[in-house]
Motif scaffolding. Sequence first.
Motif, PDB file in Angstrom:
ATOM      1  N   LYS A  31     -54.126 -37.125  12.431  1.00 40.25           N
ATOM      2  CA  LYS A  31     -54.263 -35.750  11.936  1.00 40.25           C
ATOM      3  C   LYS A  31     -54.903 -34.835  12.976  1.00 40.25           C
ATOM      4  O   LYS A  31     -54.642 -33.629  12.986  1.00 40.25           O
ATOM      5  CB  LYS A  31     -55.096 -35.745  10.657  1.00 40.25           C
ATOM      6  N   MET A  32     -55.744 -35.400  13.833  1.00 39.63           N
ATOM      7  CA  MET A  32     -56.437 -34.596  14.830  1.00 39.63           C
ATOM      8  C   MET A  32     -55.438 -33.934  15.776  1.00 39.63           C
ATOM      9  O   MET A  32     -55.588 -32.753  16.116  1.00 39.63           O
ATOM     10  CB  MET A  32     -57.413 -35.469  15.614  1.00 39.63           C
ATOM     11  N   ARG A  33     -54.426 -34.651  16.200  1.00 39.33           N
ATOM     12  CA  ARG A  33     -53.442 -34.084  17.126  1.00 39.33           C
ATOM     13  C   ARG A  33     -52.722 -32.911  16.487  1.00 39.33           C
ATOM     14  O   ARG A  33     -52.517 -31.862  17.116  1.00 39.33           O
ATOM     15  CB  ARG A  33     -52.450 -35.167  17.551  1.00 39.33           C
ATOM     16  N   LYS A  34     -52.331 -33.067  15.223  1.00 34.95           N
ATOM     17  CA  LYS A  34     -51.640 -31.972  14.539  1.00 34.95           C
ATOM     18  C   LYS A  34     -52.562 -30.776  14.344  1.00 34.95           C
ATOM     19  O   LYS A  34     -52.142 -29.620  14.506  1.00 34.95           O
ATOM     20  CB  LYS A  34     -51.124 -32.464  13.188  1.00 34.95           C
ATOM     21  N   ALA A  35     -53.824 -31.030  14.001  1.00 31.84           N
ATOM     22  CA  ALA A  35     -54.776 -29.935  13.794  1.00 31.84           C
ATOM     23  C   ALA A  35     -55.043 -29.194  15.102  1.00 31.84           C
ATOM     24  O   ALA A  35     -55.156 -27.965  15.117  1.00 31.84           O
ATOM     25  CB  ALA A  35     -56.084 -30.482  13.211  1.00 31.84           C
ATOM     26  N   GLN A  36     -55.127 -29.924  16.210  1.00 31.62           N
ATOM     27  CA  GLN A  36     -55.355 -29.277  17.500  1.00 31.62           C
ATOM     28  C   GLN A  36     -54.150 -28.431  17.906  1.00 31.62           C
ATOM     29  O   GLN A  36     -54.311 -27.321  18.420  1.00 31.62           O
ATOM     30  CB  GLN A  36     -55.640 -30.330  18.568  1.00 31.62           C
ATOM     31  N   ASP A  37     -52.946 -28.940  17.661  1.00 32.76           N
ATOM     32  CA  ASP A  37     -51.743 -28.156  17.970  1.00 32.76           C
ATOM     33  C   ASP A  37     -51.704 -26.875  17.136  1.00 32.76           C
ATOM     34  O   ASP A  37     -51.344 -25.803  17.633  1.00 32.76           O
ATOM     35  CB  ASP A  37     -50.489 -28.994  17.704  1.00 32.76           C
ATOM     36  N   ARG A  38     -52.078 -26.982  15.856  1.00 33.37           N
ATOM     37  CA  ARG A  38     -52.079 -25.809  14.979  1.00 33.37           C
ATOM     38  C   ARG A  38     -53.123 -24.791  15.445  1.00 33.37           C
ATOM     39  O   ARG A  38     -52.881 -23.584  15.432  1.00 33.37           O
ATOM     40  CB  ARG A  38     -52.355 -26.246  13.547  1.00 33.37           C
ATOM     41  N   MET A  39     -54.282 -25.286  15.850  1.00 33.42           N
ATOM     42  CA  MET A  39     -55.348 -24.407  16.309  1.00 33.42           C
ATOM     43  C   MET A  39     -54.931 -23.675  17.589  1.00 33.42           C
ATOM     44  O   MET A  39     -55.118 -22.455  17.703  1.00 33.42           O
ATOM     45  CB  MET A  39     -56.612 -25.227  16.555  1.00 33.42           C
ATOM     46  N   LEU A  91     -71.091 -32.687  11.107  1.00 36.03           N
ATOM     47  CA  LEU A  91     -70.319 -31.455  11.275  1.00 36.03           C
ATOM     48  C   LEU A  91     -70.792 -30.370  10.314  1.00 36.03           C
ATOM     49  O   LEU A  91     -71.149 -29.252  10.725  1.00 36.03           O
ATOM     50  CB  LEU A  91     -68.833 -31.749  11.066  1.00 36.03           C
ATOM     51  N   ASN A  92     -70.778 -30.666   9.016  1.00 37.40           N
ATOM     52  CA  ASN A  92     -71.167 -29.670   8.021  1.00 37.40           C
ATOM     53  C   ASN A  92     -72.667 -29.390   8.070  1.00 37.40           C
ATOM     54  O   ASN A  92     -73.098 -28.246   7.896  1.00 37.40           O
ATOM     55  CB  ASN A  92     -70.768 -30.145   6.614  1.00 37.40           C
ATOM     56  N   TYR A 172     -68.619 -21.082  11.131  1.00 38.52           N
ATOM     57  CA  TYR A 172     -67.662 -22.174  11.216  1.00 38.52           C
ATOM     58  C   TYR A 172     -68.046 -23.082  12.372  1.00 38.52           C
ATOM     59  O   TYR A 172     -69.052 -22.844  13.053  1.00 38.52           O
ATOM     60  CB  TYR A 172     -66.235 -21.632  11.417  1.00 38.52           C
ATOM     61  N   THR A 173     -67.256 -24.125  12.602  1.00 39.53           N
ATOM     62  CA  THR A 173     -67.477 -25.041  13.722  1.00 39.53           C
ATOM     63  C   THR A 173     -66.344 -24.884  14.718  1.00 39.53           C
ATOM     64  O   THR A 173     -65.175 -25.112  14.373  1.00 39.53           O
ATOM     65  CB  THR A 173     -67.553 -26.497  13.240  1.00 39.53           C
ATOM     66  N   ARG A 174     -66.671 -24.470  15.924  1.00 36.32           N
ATOM     67  CA  ARG A 174     -65.638 -24.250  16.948  1.00 36.32           C
ATOM     68  C   ARG A 174     -65.326 -25.550  17.673  1.00 36.32           C
ATOM     69  O   ARG A 174     -66.224 -26.307  18.044  1.00 36.32           O
ATOM     70  CB  ARG A 174     -66.119 -23.200  17.951  1.00 36.32           C
ATOM     71  N   PHE A 175     -64.036 -25.795  17.860  1.00 34.31           N
ATOM     72  CA  PHE A 175     -63.581 -27.006  18.546  1.00 34.31           C
ATOM     73  C   PHE A 175     -63.652 -26.780  20.052  1.00 34.31           C
ATOM     74  O   PHE A 175     -63.097 -25.820  20.578  1.00 34.31           O
ATOM     75  CB  PHE A 175     -62.145 -27.336  18.131  1.00 34.31           C
ATOM     76  N   ILE A 176     -64.366 -27.673  20.734  1.00 33.96           N
ATOM     77  CA  ILE A 176     -64.453 -27.616  22.193  1.00 33.96           C
ATOM     78  C   ILE A 176     -63.645 -28.759  22.801  1.00 33.96           C
ATOM     79  O   ILE A 176     -62.762 -28.541  23.621  1.00 33.96           O
ATOM     80  CB  ILE A 176     -65.920 -27.677  22.650  1.00 33.96           C
ATOM     81  N   ASN A 177     -63.944 -29.983  22.405  1.00 29.15           N
ATOM     82  CA  ASN A 177     -63.122 -31.130  22.781  1.00 29.15           C
ATOM     83  C   ASN A 177     -63.331 -32.209  21.715  1.00 29.15           C
ATOM     84  O   ASN A 177     -64.034 -31.994  20.724  1.00 29.15           O
ATOM     85  CB  ASN A 177     -63.453 -31.642  24.187  1.00 29.15           C
ATOM     86  N   SER A 243     -61.984 -29.628  14.353  1.00 31.43           N
ATOM     87  CA  SER A 243     -63.298 -30.237  14.555  1.00 31.43           C
ATOM     88  C   SER A 243     -63.554 -31.340  13.537  1.00 31.43           C
ATOM     89  O   SER A 243     -64.144 -32.382  13.865  1.00 31.43           O
ATOM     90  CB  SER A 243     -64.390 -29.160  14.441  1.00 31.43           C
ATOM     91  N   GLU A 244     -63.108 -31.111  12.291  1.00 35.27           N
ATOM     92  CA  GLU A 244     -63.321 -32.113  11.237  1.00 35.27           C
ATOM     93  C   GLU A 244     -62.649 -33.439  11.583  1.00 35.27           C
ATOM     94  O   GLU A 244     -63.272 -34.505  11.492  1.00 35.27           O
ATOM     95  CB  GLU A 244     -62.772 -31.583   9.909  1.00 35.27           C
ATOM     96  N   GLN A 245     -61.377 -33.374  11.973  1.00 37.92           N
ATOM     97  CA  GLN A 245     -60.650 -34.616  12.268  1.00 37.92           C
ATOM     98  C   GLN A 245     -61.219 -35.312  13.491  1.00 37.92           C
ATOM     99  O   GLN A 245     -61.315 -36.544  13.532  1.00 37.92           O
ATOM    100  CB  GLN A 245     -59.162 -34.318  12.458  1.00 37.92           C
ATOM    101  N   SER A 246     -61.638 -34.538  14.495  1.00 39.02           N
ATOM    102  CA  SER A 246     -62.241 -35.146  15.678  1.00 39.02           C
ATOM    103  C   SER A 246     -63.565 -35.820  15.330  1.00 39.02           C
ATOM    104  O   SER A 246     -63.829 -36.961  15.742  1.00 39.02           O
ATOM    105  CB  SER A 246     -62.470 -34.077  16.750  1.00 39.02           C
TER     106      SER A 246
END
Length: 292
Positions: A31-39, A91-92, A172-177, A243-246
């Motif tokens: 799911k992380m790969r799909k979420a990153q592509d969407r982001m 995360l939360n 929110y939580t920003r995705f960095i890596n 960020s959640e899936q990662s």
Amino acid sequence: MAAGKEIRVKIKSVENTKKITKAMEMVAASKMRKAQDRMRAARPYSEKVRNIATHLGQANPEYVHPFMKAHETKEVGFIVVTTDKGLCGGLNTNVLRLVTQKIRDLQAQGQRARAVAIGNKGLGFLNRVNAHVVAHVTQLGDTPHMDDLIGPVKVLLDAYAKGELAAVYLCYTRFINTMKQEPMVERILPLSQADLVEQTARSGDQHGWDYIYEPDAQSVIDDLLVRYLEALVYQAVAENMASEQSARMVAMKAATDNAGSVINELKLVYNKTRQAAITKELSEIVAGAAAV
């Protein structure tokens, strides 16, 4: 061997837990790969909307949208983006800690807070601390839709346009890596022309533009700024889901590794207990033979 049996039961239990955490790790990685592509797909849209809003504001300095006007009120709005599910590390907790600190700082200045919760964890937290929740949306699934977000967000946008709020913050939580996610509390209202120009300059777009307006410049700016803020919220939700899936993948990998360590330790204890029982039986047999 009662103790040995108990240890075997514990080993079996931890092995079952290890299978579950391993499966959850693999699901989160997928799911992380799909979420990153969407982001990443949503980022160019939000940047383009911001650039156009900046150009329109510069081209029409005589019109000031309500979102660009500062209000002297004692109430502030928060849009709190969290996850619907747990098992994703801190995360939360990290973003909610920032929200709590910001609310306390504002209360020390004599201001009150009203909130919109996006995500079940944030909604539960805000209810526990007796925050004024005016709207919420939960169970967004793995794919966020703008239609689900417009309603709750519009509550705060309309309140600000009416002059009921002094500011609106997006949390929110920003995705960095994959290994790092950063909790954010950003002010999105009031919009400042200087901030928009600075953000546009950072994106590398320095050109001036002129537009043909249909029906008129005021209507275009009104709709565009609303769309811009909605795009900001959607981007925040997409970043939070990535960020959640990662975080969940990392947390489940750590849980799987810990389960393996616990199993090894239990097996060592079991072997020691079994060897001690065998040694004791041999000692009793030898002592009995010697006595005879």
